[in-house]
Design an enzyme around this catalytic site. Structure first.
Site, PDB file in Angstrom:
ATOM      1  N   CYS A  82       0.863  -1.180   0.000  1.00 23.07           N
ATOM      2  CA  CYS A  82       0.000   0.000   0.000  1.00 23.07           C
ATOM      3  C   CYS A  82       0.893   1.222   0.000  1.00 23.07           C
ATOM      4  CB  CYS A  82      -0.828   0.110   1.277  1.00 23.07           C
ATOM      5  SG  CYS A  82      -1.992  -1.219   1.519  1.00 23.07           S
TER       6      CYS A  82
ATOM      7  N   ARG B 100      -4.643   7.117  -0.390  1.00 24.92           N
ATOM      8  CA  ARG B 100      -3.788   5.930  -0.377  1.00 24.92           C
ATOM      9  C   ARG B 100      -4.169   4.998  -1.521  1.00 24.92           C
ATOM     10  NH1 ARG B 100      -5.757   2.293   3.677  1.00 24.92           N
ATOM     11  NH2 ARG B 100      -3.828   1.114   3.469  1.00 24.92           N
TER      12      ARG B 100
ATOM     13  N   ASN C 289       0.002  -2.105   5.907  1.00 25.57           N
ATOM     14  CA  ASN C 289       0.649  -3.304   6.441  1.00 25.57           C
ATOM     15  C   ASN C 289       2.047  -3.016   6.965  1.00 25.57           C
ATOM     16  OD1 ASN C 289      -1.254  -5.243   6.331  1.00 25.57           O
ATOM     17  ND2 ASN C 289      -0.361  -6.398   4.636  1.00 25.57           N
TER      18      ASN C 289
HETATM   19  C1  LIG Z   1      -4.818  -5.726   3.777  1.00 27.61           C
HETATM   20  C2  LIG Z   1      -4.715  -4.219   4.069  1.00 27.61           C
HETATM   21  C3  LIG Z   1      -3.277  -3.771   3.919  1.00 27.61           C
HETATM   22  C4  LIG Z   1      -2.808  -3.915   2.493  1.00 27.61           C
HETATM   23  C5  LIG Z   1      -1.328  -3.794   2.458  1.00 27.61           C
HETATM   24  O1  LIG Z   1      -0.699  -2.989   3.099  1.00 27.61           O
HETATM   25  N1  LIG Z   1      -0.743  -4.672   1.676  1.00 27.61           N
HETATM   26  C6  LIG Z   1       0.696  -4.721   1.623  1.00 27.61           C
HETATM   27  C7  LIG Z   1       1.177  -6.121   1.563  1.00 27.61           C
HETATM   28  S1  LIG Z   1       2.833  -6.121   2.076  1.00 27.61           S
HETATM   29  O2  LIG Z   1       2.921  -5.724   3.493  1.00 27.61           O
HETATM   30  O3  LIG Z   1       3.603  -5.198   1.245  1.00 27.61           O
HETATM   31  O4  LIG Z   1       3.294  -7.496   1.888  1.00 27.61           O
HETATM   32  C8  LIG Z   1      -5.158  -3.851   5.500  1.00 27.61           C
HETATM   33  C9  LIG Z   1      -5.185  -2.304   5.676  1.00 27.61           C
HETATM   34  C10 LIG Z   1      -6.265  -2.006   6.725  1.00 27.61           C
HETATM   35  C11 LIG Z   1      -6.671  -3.385   7.231  1.00 27.61           C
HETATM   36  C12 LIG Z   1      -8.035  -3.546   7.951  1.00 27.61           C
HETATM   37  C13 LIG Z   1      -8.082  -2.588   9.162  1.00 27.61           C
HETATM   38  C14 LIG Z   1      -9.369  -2.786   9.979  1.00 27.61           C
HETATM   39  C15 LIG Z   1      -9.524  -4.238  10.451  1.00 27.61           C
HETATM   40  C16 LIG Z   1      -8.485  -4.579  11.511  1.00 27.61           C
HETATM   41  C17 LIG Z   1      -8.654  -6.006  12.031  1.00 27.61           C
HETATM   42  O5  LIG Z   1      -7.623  -6.302  12.932  1.00 27.61           O
HETATM   43  C18 LIG Z   1      -8.548  -7.005  10.860  1.00 27.61           C
HETATM   44  C19 LIG Z   1      -9.567  -6.687   9.787  1.00 27.61           C
HETATM   45  C20 LIG Z   1      -9.474  -5.228   9.257  1.00 27.61           C
HETATM   46  C21 LIG Z   1     -10.739  -5.026   8.371  1.00 27.61           C
HETATM   47  C22 LIG Z   1      -8.175  -4.998   8.443  1.00 27.61           C
HETATM   48  C23 LIG Z   1      -8.064  -5.956   7.213  1.00 27.61           C
HETATM   49  C24 LIG Z   1      -6.737  -5.730   6.424  1.00 27.61           C
HETATM   50  O6  LIG Z   1      -5.651  -6.135   7.231  1.00 27.61           O
HETATM   51  C25 LIG Z   1      -6.556  -4.257   5.984  1.00 27.61           C
HETATM   52  C26 LIG Z   1      -7.620  -3.973   4.923  1.00 27.61           C
END
Ligand SMILES: C[C@H](CCC(=O)NCCS(=O)(=O)O)[C@H]1CC[C@H]2[C@@H]3CC[C@@H]4C[C@H](O)CC[C@]4(C)[C@H]3C[C@H](O)[C@]12C
Length: 324
Positions: free
Chosen positions: A2, A16, A79
């Protein structure tokens, strides 16, 4: 992966990309002022600032990924896998569960300086939302028109960093991302001159050579440098349309195309959506992987004194403007 970024013209913008291999099922969610928040460890909050952002709504609760409030503060979770570690509940702190962090800040802070004060007595704790959602390992960027900070809860405590570049990606920890920029200080939007050797007739045979060496891959460290360079040099008119358009171009520099980042056999991480909030005016603009037309939800077109969540579906599918 992200990427988050801020942008200032006449108004202040915050947004974002959300990159992942699947969607949790997102909605544009407006939390009006009288929606009651009941925090797991920090009590009840009957009234607060109104919030708009992208969320997964579970059991009537907005699990925000990124959002802004009506006062001009924006915040996004990205993340931070392998580095995020949350604290245990402690009696002398405001204990805020990781999934409550965005509501906690945006419901009560009108400025970044109020955010800094609130963070002084806060602990980010690992209380999960429920069994269905394992704890996300995140770090956050929080911004207003005066600047940005990065918040990282790690095994050695809660870190709050000034973020002078106003961007955030994923790993490694923020100080290393910032330090890395030293390696690229020679990059420039201007054409280079030959400082390599007076004895060689080297020429700039193509436009854009001032930024030769800007990393082009999709790793988090490379996206950090690329979006920082793009954002710091971005230039646009200051009307709403010019600003929003330019903002999507800035985040377009780190767009992830399906096929280029394989995370499992035949599974690819892509830019699921890109957001651009006009923080000054409370408007949430977005595009998705399958829909390049900009859609928008304006919080001030709703009754913000209500008590129930107002949700809009994410519009999917390309909207093609046929000219004949
Ligand atoms: C997946 C996304 C990050 C994408 C990212 O950054 N990808 C980089 C990959 S890499 O790091 O480069 O390999 C993240 C960002 C925000 C997150 C939500 C936050 C609220 C809630 C918190 C709870 O605890 C769990 C469920 C919940 C809905 C979460 C789901 C998921 O975790 C979300 C969508």
């Amino acid at each position: 992966m992200c990427t988050a970024a801020t942008y200032q013209t006449k108004d202040f913008y915050f947004g974002r990309t959300l990159d992942y291999e699947f969607s949790y099922g997102d909605q544009i969610a407006i939390t009006p002022r009288n929606y009651p928040f009941s925090f797991r460890h920090a009590g009840e909050m009957a009234t607060h600032y109104a919030i708009i952002g992208m969320a997964h709504v579970a059991g009537n609760y907005p699990l925000y990924y990124d959002a802004i409030n009506e006062k001009g503060v924006g915040m996004a979770g990205l993340n931070f896998v392998g580095n995020a570690a949350y604290a245990d509940v402690s009696p002398d702190r405001d204990n805020v569960a990781q999934f409550e962090f965005i509501p906690w800040i945006l419901s009560q802070c009108a400025t970044l300086s109020e955010v800094r004060t609130l963070l002084e007595r806060m602990a980010l704790v690992g209380t999960p939302f429920n069994e269905q959602f394992p704890l996300a390992q995140l770090h956050w960027i929080i911004s207003d028109k005066t600047g940005s900070i990065t918040v990282e809860s790690m095994a050695d405590g809660l870190h709050i960093y000034e973020n002078p570049v106003g961007v955030l990606t994923n790993n490694p920890p923020f100080p290393q991302q910032m330090f890395q920029l030293n390696n690229f200080m020679h990059l420039s939007p201007k054409q280079p001159v030959n400082t390599f050797s007076d004895d060689l007739a080297l020429t700039a045979y193509s436009r854009g050579m001032g930024a030769l060496g800007l990393p082009g891959d999709l790793s988090s460290a490379s996206r950090f440098v690329r979006v920082a360079f793009t954002k710091m040099n971005a230039f646009s008119g200051d009307s709403e349309k010019e600003s929003v358009s330019q903002f999507f171009h800035i985040l377009g520099s780190v767009d992830q195309q399906r096929g280029c980042c394989e995370v499992a056999d035949g599974k690819y991480e892509i830019t699921l959506y890109t957001s651009c909030c006009n923080v000054t005016k409370g408007i949430y603009y977005y595009t998705t992987y399958e829909n390049h037309q900009i859609s928008a939800v304006d919080m001030h077109r709703e009754n913000l004194d209500g008590g129930v969540l107002i949700c809009y579906p994410v519009i999917q599918g390309e909207q093609i403007n046929y000219q004949n």
